[in-house]
Design an enzyme around this catalytic site. Sequence first.
Site, PDB file in Angstrom:
ATOM      1  N   GLU A  38       3.085   3.077   4.199  1.00 54.77           N
ATOM      2  CA  GLU A  38       2.347   1.867   4.589  1.00 54.77           C
ATOM      3  C   GLU A  38       3.062   1.217   5.769  1.00 54.77           C
ATOM      4  O   GLU A  38       4.279   1.383   5.930  1.00 54.77           O
ATOM      5  CB  GLU A  38       2.283   0.950   3.348  1.00 54.77           C
ATOM      6  CG  GLU A  38       1.545  -0.350   3.477  1.00 54.77           C
ATOM      7  CD  GLU A  38       0.106  -0.287   3.948  1.00 54.77           C
ATOM      8  OE1 GLU A  38      -0.131   0.298   5.024  1.00 54.77           O
ATOM      9  OE2 GLU A  38      -0.766  -0.881   3.297  1.00 54.77           O
ATOM     10  N   ILE A  58       3.259  -2.196   6.459  1.00 58.82           N
ATOM     11  CA  ILE A  58       3.993  -3.416   6.092  1.00 58.82           C
ATOM     12  C   ILE A  58       3.622  -3.855   4.673  1.00 58.82           C
ATOM     13  O   ILE A  58       2.473  -3.714   4.272  1.00 58.82           O
ATOM     14  CB  ILE A  58       3.694  -4.535   7.127  1.00 58.82           C
ATOM     15  CG1 ILE A  58       4.549  -5.778   6.895  1.00 58.82           C
ATOM     16  CG2 ILE A  58       2.225  -4.905   7.177  1.00 58.82           C
ATOM     17  CD1 ILE A  58       4.553  -6.743   8.094  1.00 58.82           C
ATOM     18  N   VAL A  59       4.618  -4.324   3.925  1.00 60.43           N
ATOM     19  CA  VAL A  59       4.315  -4.953   2.627  1.00 60.43           C
ATOM     20  C   VAL A  59       4.544  -6.436   2.800  1.00 60.43           C
ATOM     21  O   VAL A  59       5.600  -6.859   3.260  1.00 60.43           O
ATOM     22  CB  VAL A  59       5.247  -4.561   1.465  1.00 60.43           C
ATOM     23  CG1 VAL A  59       4.503  -4.592   0.144  1.00 60.43           C
ATOM     24  CG2 VAL A  59       5.961  -3.297   1.683  1.00 60.43           C
ATOM     25  N   ASP A  60       3.539  -7.184   2.368  1.00 59.25           N
ATOM     26  CA  ASP A  60       3.545  -8.620   2.522  1.00 59.25           C
ATOM     27  C   ASP A  60       3.563  -9.214   1.103  1.00 59.25           C
ATOM     28  O   ASP A  60       4.611  -9.252   0.467  1.00 59.25           O
ATOM     29  CB  ASP A  60       2.277  -8.953   3.325  1.00 59.25           C
ATOM     30  CG  ASP A  60       2.170 -10.379   3.781  1.00 59.25           C
ATOM     31  OD1 ASP A  60       3.207 -11.006   3.980  1.00 59.25           O
ATOM     32  OD2 ASP A  60       1.044 -10.875   3.934  1.00 59.25           O
ATOM     33  N   SER A  61       2.426  -9.596   0.570  1.00 58.90           N
ATOM     34  CA  SER A  61       2.392 -10.086  -0.814  1.00 58.90           C
ATOM     35  C   SER A  61       2.662  -8.943  -1.794  1.00 58.90           C
ATOM     36  O   SER A  61       3.113  -9.164  -2.916  1.00 58.90           O
ATOM     37  CB  SER A  61       1.032 -10.701  -1.124  1.00 58.90           C
ATOM     38  OG  SER A  61       0.032  -9.711  -1.181  1.00 58.90           O
ATOM     39  N   GLY A  62       2.350  -7.731  -1.380  1.00 58.03           N
ATOM     40  CA  GLY A  62       2.524  -6.570  -2.262  1.00 58.03           C
ATOM     41  C   GLY A  62       1.297  -6.282  -3.107  1.00 58.03           C
ATOM     42  O   GLY A  62       1.242  -5.276  -3.805  1.00 58.03           O
ATOM     43  N   LYS A 120       8.231  -7.727   4.344  1.00 61.60           N
ATOM     44  CA  LYS A 120       8.398  -9.193   4.367  1.00 61.60           C
ATOM     45  C   LYS A 120       8.690  -9.632   2.938  1.00 61.60           C
ATOM     46  O   LYS A 120       7.799 -10.081   2.226  1.00 61.60           O
ATOM     47  CB  LYS A 120       7.104  -9.855   4.847  1.00 61.60           C
ATOM     48  CG  LYS A 120       6.851  -9.797   6.330  1.00 61.60           C
ATOM     49  CD  LYS A 120       5.584 -10.584   6.643  1.00 61.60           C
ATOM     50  CE  LYS A 120       5.248 -10.501   8.116  1.00 61.60           C
ATOM     51  NZ  LYS A 120       3.924 -11.049   8.398  1.00 61.60           N
TER      52      LYS A 120
END
Length: 178
Positions: free
Chosen positions: A101, A103-107, A133
Amino acid sequence: MPYKLGEVLIPREKIAERVKALAGEISRNAERDKPLVIVGILTGAAFFLTDLVRELPEDLDVRVDFMSVASYGDGTKTSGVVRIFHDLKTNIEGKNVIVVEDIVDSGLTLSHLLGLLKGRNPSSLKVCVLLDKKERRKTEVKVDYCGFSIEDKFVVGYGLDCAGMWRHLKDIKYVIED
Ligand code: IMP
């Protein structure tokens, strides 16, 4: 246009160096006698994935497949419920799988997707992300391979977009509101 490109956060040379190192880690951990299915999440991860797999050694049985997903939400927030637009062609049952992926943000998106893939009974299921993040996380996601941990600022380039723009940039850059 309400957005402008800002400073470079990660230059292309640093990305290339890190991608090589990640491929080295993946290769060292890989079982030699089993196929390794690399699953890219379209569209953002395609750029990272194609560089990453070309750094993997020839003696590894590497397979590449893509999924296109979108999470339902109200436009600004993801709900984490994932809708599949394009599914894998590969049967991952009994295989080693690495989800790639951008980017992982909130997941939330990744966590839902991993639940879905787990249901297909892969032999192992790992996660490789270019950017993380961490402070934005709303649900726990185990990231096995991480390119860079970054602060909570919007970035574009090397596959990452802002309203569809700037995926094609070679460096990862900040976006600033105009
Ligand atoms: P989440 O982890 O479910 O919140 O969603 C992750 C998705 O949000 C990524 O796949 C990106 O599409 C998007 N995203 C989050 N932060 C950024 C950013 O800084 N730039 C571009 N896309 C981002």
